[in-house]
Enzyme design. Structure first.
Site, PDB file in Angstrom:
ATOM      1  CG  HIS A 112    -103.727   2.091 -98.906  1.00 32.74           C
ATOM      2  ND1 HIS A 112    -102.691   2.726 -98.805  1.00 32.74           N
ATOM      3  CD2 HIS A 112    -104.674   3.202 -97.976  1.00 32.74           C
ATOM      4  CE1 HIS A 112    -102.617   4.023 -98.500  1.00 32.74           C
ATOM      5  NE2 HIS A 112    -104.039   4.088 -98.073  1.00 32.74           N
ATOM      6  CG  ASN A 152     -95.215   6.734 -84.479  1.00 32.64           C
ATOM      7  OD1 ASN A 152     -95.226   6.270 -83.522  1.00 32.64           O
ATOM      8  ND2 ASN A 152     -94.361   7.281 -85.527  1.00 32.64           N
ATOM      9  CG  HIS A 165     -95.838   2.050 -91.482  1.00 31.09           C
ATOM     10  ND1 HIS A 165     -97.022   2.916 -91.666  1.00 31.09           N
ATOM     11  CD2 HIS A 165     -94.808   2.644 -90.927  1.00 31.09           C
ATOM     12  CE1 HIS A 165     -96.394   4.126 -91.229  1.00 31.09           C
ATOM     13  NE2 HIS A 165     -95.491   3.995 -90.740  1.00 31.09           N
ATOM     14  CB  CYS A 198     -92.519 -10.868 -61.585  1.00 31.72           C
ATOM     15  SG  CYS A 198     -91.818 -11.760 -63.026  1.00 31.72           S
ATOM     16  CG  HIS A 292     -91.228  -8.790 -66.695  1.00 35.15           C
ATOM     17  ND1 HIS A 292     -91.352  -9.820 -65.645  1.00 35.15           N
ATOM     18  CD2 HIS A 292     -92.205  -9.063 -67.810  1.00 35.15           C
ATOM     19  CE1 HIS A 292     -92.732 -10.545 -66.347  1.00 35.15           C
ATOM     20  NE2 HIS A 292     -93.020 -10.168 -67.356  1.00 35.15           N
TER      21      HIS A 292
HETATM   22 ZN   LIG Z   1    -101.100   1.803 -99.153  1.00 38.53          ZN
HETATM   23 ZN   LIG Z   2     -90.481 -10.288 -64.070  1.00 42.55          ZN
END
Ligand SMILES: [Zn+2]
Ligand SMILES: [Zn+2]
Length: 333
Positions: A112, A152, A165, A198, A292
């Site tokens: 936890h 989140n 999570h 890129c 990408h």
């Molecule tokens: Zn927990």
């Molecule tokens: Zn790329």
């Protein structure tokens, strides 16, 4: 049954999902869950989540019992529903469809009090492998066009449960923001015959002022035009449109880089809430040349207000060059 509805002016889809409103999200409830040991994501409370879809277990333990290091379960309060046929319908001038989709939770650790930043690189890598396993499985479902993986962290970033999570949502449509990114990349490619991301990596390496951290396979930068203070992009140096196509070595380097970036963010900004989103290509489109994949990390430090709602553009009080320098120089211990 949830419903997807399309705004006829902007083409933006929304999910109308009444079940989602039933979620326990109050602060009192969160504190109670922790104190009473009732957190559904804690080891030993497996019966409080829907049956697991996937788990990484080291000791041959039974499904839905103790002994896991990572579990993937259906969201108990899903925004979309997995069962059923996809029905596209018109209602006069309006378009809608029933809310078919997958909504899964990746419980990243049995502990936890763990956080992504505190986990070992190996454990973070396992989370990426779990994302990949789930994407490859859900991609075979021909009803889906796009999968969003996001995290989140912290209540003000939208986390309903404190226990670390991430979530995955598979959608029968390509949402507006990813569609705009794909379209923008395609336009750039058509004009220059190069991938825009890129080119970004190349220019950021030349200039150096917005680089936060890099290793042989990944680079973390403050983007040239960030919407939010300390908005951070993590880009693979190897051009690829799909997150799930990355190689073992890339997931290793991604985990190493992400851990460093998160430790720096925690240290520099006092453990802020944040949203982390994987931007990967929609399916059934040949985006391989021009899209990408990458990760966007957005600490929740400011609130979106009237001006942003009214214009769709953002006022950011922190220049990215300063944010990058601050994070570059932040210690990781
Ligand atoms: Zn927990
Ligand atoms: Zn790329």
């Amino acid at each position: 049954m949830p419903e997807l509805r399309k705004d006829p002016v902007t083409g933006r889809w929304v999910i109308i999902s009444t079940e989602r409103g039933m979620r326990p999200i109050s602060y009192e409830k969160r504190v109670k869950e922790k104190k009473s040991g009732q957190c559904p994501f804690c080891e030993g409370n497996e019966q409080h989540t829907p049956p697991e879809i996937l788990a990484y277990r080291s000791n041959g333990s039974e499904p839905n019992s103790k002994g896991w290091m990572l579990r993937v379960v259906p969201n108990k309060y899903p925004a979309l529903q997995i069962e059923g046929e996809l029905n596209r319908e018109g209602e006069g001038m309006y378009d809608k469809m029933n809310g078919i989709g997958a909504h899964e939770v990746i419980v990243e650790s049995p502990d936890h009090n763990m956080s992504l930043a505190k986990m070992s690189e190996k454990h973070i890598e396992n989370i990426f492998w779990a994302f990949r396993d789930r994407v490859l499985d859900l991609k075979r479902d021909k009803r889906f066009r796009y999968i969003l993986i996001f995290k989140n962290e912290g209540e003000s970033a939208g986390a309903a449960l404190e226990h670390t999570h991430s979530q995955l949502i598979a959608l029968p449509i390509v949402p507006k923001l990813p569609a705009e990114e794909v379209a923008g990349s395609k336009t750039y490619f058509n004009y220059k015959e190069r991938c825009v991301y890129c080119d970004i990596i190349r220019q950021e390496k030349d200039e150096g002022t917005r680089i936060i951290e890099e290793n042989p396979d990944f680079i973390a930068v403050s983007p040239f035009a960030p919407r939010f203070p300390f908005e951070t992009w993590i880009l693979p140096k190897n051009h690829s449109a799909f997150f799930e196509d990355a190689q073992k070595r890339e997931y290793e380097h991604l985990s190493r880089l992400l851990k460093i970036v998160l430790l720096k963010v925690d240290r520099a900004l006092d453990v802020p809430p944040y949203n982390m989103i994987i931007h990967s290509s929609p399916f059934f489109e040949s985006t391989q040349d021009y899209y990408h994949w990458h990760i966007e990390l957005i600490p929740t430090l400011t609130k979106v207000a009237g001006f942003e709602w009214g214009t769709g553009f953002y006022i950011n009080p922190t220049p990215p060059e300063e944010a990058a320098r601050f994070l570059r120089e932040a210690p990781t211990k």
